[in-house]
Design an enzyme around this catalytic site. Structure first.
Site, short mmCIF file in Angstrom:
data_model
loop_
_atom_site.label_atom_id
_atom_site.label_comp_id
_atom_site.label_asym_id
_atom_site.label_seq_id
_atom_site.Cartn_x
_atom_site.Cartn_y
_atom_site.Cartn_z
N HIS A 353 5.39 124.44 40.79
CA HIS A 353 6.80 124.71 41.09
C HIS A 353 7.44 123.84 42.17
O HIS A 353 8.66 123.82 42.32
CB HIS A 353 6.97 126.18 41.48
N TYR A 467 14.97 139.98 44.75
CA TYR A 467 15.28 138.56 44.65
C TYR A 467 15.54 138.22 43.19
O TYR A 467 14.76 138.58 42.32
CB TYR A 467 14.06 137.78 45.16
N SER A 469 16.52 134.66 41.06
CA SER A 469 16.80 133.25 41.31
C SER A 469 17.97 132.78 40.44
O SER A 469 18.17 133.26 39.33
CB SER A 469 15.56 132.40 41.08
N THR A 480 17.70 126.06 43.89
CA THR A 480 18.06 127.42 43.50
C THR A 480 18.73 128.11 44.68
O THR A 480 18.61 127.66 45.82
CB THR A 480 16.81 128.25 43.12
#
Length: 639
Positions: A353, A467, A469, A480
């Site tokens: 990532h 959360y 994104s 993001t």
């Protein structure tokens, strides 16, 4: 394209398509990611804190926030703005965000890497492992060649596709200079997206280093890395002239690997890429000093990693486990992505990532799914080329000393224990989806997020940090931003549904849902426009620390820590190529929620560790969705 299947001198079959607008045409003129106003950030931050705190806690957090806004926060903000003005080629989040990922010392698998699995090929006989691996590999190479030649269609978000997604518009815009092309697209309500991450899709690896990893890319390398049964193989897929190997030759080499009956190595190297990054960095140093430099170089520079698994898939939960972690012996988690194909042709991508976000990977998956299913390079009747694969395919041999063997054994024990403690569960809610919600004029995403809030309240009787994104790819080097779905609105609505059902009429409940939808819509729009608060506060904190300043009191507030301990971490995508997606929980007592709102159903994939019960959470999500849909349909619901 005419002749695209024939291997003409022009190499027509080497490309997915030839866009008349060059791939990077808009990159130069993309707008810059705005640094939000500090007062807006503080207001948004306090709005997100409100549902998580009692009155006393909130007053304390509010005091700290306002003191920060007037004092050190203001100074840091001004420095950030000045620094941003001096670096117009990039965005203010780029440096800090890469650092955050690359300095993290936790293993990448389960903590950072995510997965997306492909839908099966609509033609069942094409889901054979060898056929699908060949077709997907060929399509992936075509994607790479199309991108590097500048022929890949630029990534554009069309608000009015009838006007902007047309041949006539493309023919005009390609003559508009790159320095102003974005404005041309903007005039017809089209938003070109940042494509700066795409080059890291291929020939790239995250290298473990002490304290901070490095991203490595070698675009000159021409080989593919294939893992099977824990063994590492490489062969060239591009020839000296830069042309792709014939699909029948790629098929022959893959067939050779699939029929190789070498035993699995006693000490599979793949486990090392699942280790703590500092531990792995030291072991890697040992590997290099032990005569494995050439073999590691092959691994690191390979176009991508193709992982061939020797078992068929049982069900969706098995897909998730296989694609999210699988057997570490047969993965190299540091590669920008692993393309995984199981015995029955089930395929997926597990991606690292730090180099990029879901947007680039999703575009890659969409293109290779379309290409490999609509115009496959080989068919079930195709014969592999009669080539000497034993010469073309090289099996990598690693020299291991006792310290390395011990390191692999320990990595395996840790990996197995972590995987053992991980639960993955999923549901498909069949009673409605996007179509019905849009009819009722509520946001589908808002409803899914409301269901998560309601479910957690039902299960644990609290509202916690959540959360979601949101891509900021509409800006140059955007990454993001966080949407904070837990709000005073979702809390009020959830409490009405879970605790006070008898006190509310169906009309009142409908009103509460609409309130949540409006507010969530606003948060989403703000985040997509770079007007969230998370990245801004993150960058100010990063700036203070990089200047050696003491950490401001604002950041030492327990409430700040709690807001950033994301118990419910969520991400969504819907695509014709993707069957499901998922990722691990980001905290030990959290849930990782991958979800998809389809036209007439909603899919939800949840990961958790023993501290939380994912199965029960999903049952509560199902119940919440049922209740919300019934209320929107005007039905009275029972508790």
């Amino acid at each position: 394209a005419p002749g695209r299947r024939g291997y003409s001198g022009a190499g027509a079959a080497e490309f997915l398509h030839r866009s008349i607008v060059p791939t990077m045409h808009y990159q130069k003129s993309l707008p810059r990611l705005p640094v939000p106003k500090l007062e807006d950030t503080i207001t948004r931050y306090l709005n997100a804190q409100k549902p998580l705190l009692n009155d006393d806690q909130f007053r304390k957090t509010e005091e700290l926030a306002h003191a920060f806004e007037k004092g050190i926060g203001r100074e840091l903000h001004e420095q950030l703005v000045a620094q941003d003005n001096q670096n117009k080629h990039t965005s203010y989040i780029t440096g800090p965000w890469f650092d955050m990922y690359l300095k993290a010392r936790e293993p990448v698998v389960l903590n950072f890497n995510a997965f997306m699995s492909f839908n099966p090929d609509p033609k069942p006989e094409y889901n054979d492992q060898l056929i699908r691996a060949t077709n997907m590999t060929v399509s992936a190479i075509r994607f790479m060649k199309t991108f590097r030649a500048g022929y890949l269609e630029p990534e554009v978000f069309h608000l009015n596709p009838e006007k902007s997604d047309t041949e006539i518009f493309k023919k005009i815009i390609r003559f508009v200079p790159s320095s102003i092309s974005w404005f041309g697209a903007y005039m017809v309500n089209a938003y070109p997206l940042d494509m700066s991450q795409y080059f890291r899709l291929f020939n790239s690896t995250r290298l473990p280093k002490l304290n901070k990893d490095e991203l490595y890319t070698d675009e000159k390398a021409k080989h593919l890395l294939v893992l099977r049964n824990g063994n590492f193989y490489v062969f060239d897929v591009i020839d000296r002239d830069g042309n792709m190997l014939k699909p029948s030759e790629i098929q022959a080499h893959l067939k050779y690997i699939l029929s190789d009956n070498s035993p699995a190595p006693a000490f599979p190297l793949g486990y090392l890429s699942s280790e703590n990054r500092d531990t792995w960095a030291l072991l890697r140093k040992n590997l290099l000093e032990n005569g494995n430099e050439e073999a590691l170089q092959k691994v690191d520079s390979a176009m991508f990693c193709l992982s061939l698994d020797d078992f068929p898939i049982k069900d969706f939960v098995h897909v998730s486990h296989t694609m999210l972690h699988g057997d570490a012996a047969n993965r190299w988690y540091d590669k920008s992505f692993n393309l995984i194909i199981t015995k029955d042709g089930t395929a997926g991508v597990n991606f690292e990532h730090s180099w990029g976000d879901g947007v680039a990977v999703l575009r890659f998956q969409n293109e290779i799914f379309k290409d490999s299913t609509k115009t496959p390079a080989i068919s079930p009747q195709s014969q592999p080329a009669s080539v000497d694969s034993s010469r073309a395919v090289q099996k990598l041999d690693f020299k291991l000393n006792d310290a390395l063997k011990a390191g692999i054994t320990k990595a395996k024990q840790k990996f197995d224990a972590t995987v053992e403690s991980l639960s993955l569960n999923l549901i498909q809610f069949q009673e409605g989806g996007k179509e019905l919600l849009k009819q009722k004029k509520v946001s589908p995403d808002a409803v899914a997020q409301l269901a998560f809030q309601m479910a957690f309240l039902r299960q644990y009787d609290q509202t916690v940090a959540t959360y979601e994104s949101c891509s900021t790819a509409a800006f140059k080097h955007g990454r993001t931003e966080t949407i904070r779905p837990a709000s005073v609105h979702t809390k009020k609505c959830s409490e009405a549904f879970v605790k006070e059902l008898s006190k509310h009429s169906t009309e009142e409940l409908q009103k509460l849902i609409v309130e949540c939808s409006k507010y969530h819509g606003r948060l989403t729009k703000e985040a997509a426009m770079g007007q969230g608060f998370d990245r801004h506060l993150f960058s100010l904190r990063y700036l203070a620390l990089s200047k050696g300043l003491p950490l401001p009191d604002f950041y030492q507030d327990q409430a700040y820590a709690r807001l950033n301990h994301n118990i419910i971490s969520t991400s969504t995508l819907v695509s014709p190529a993707v069957q499901l997606g998922g990722f691990g929980p980001v905290v030990a007592d959290g849930f990782g929620v991958g979800y998809q709102v389809h036209d007439d159903w909603i899919g939800c994939n949840v990961s958790s560790y023993p501290a939380r019960n994912g199965k029960e959470f999903l049952q509560c999500i199902h119940k919440s969705l049922e209740d919300i849909f019934n209320v929107l349909k005007g039905k009275k619901i029972g508790s």
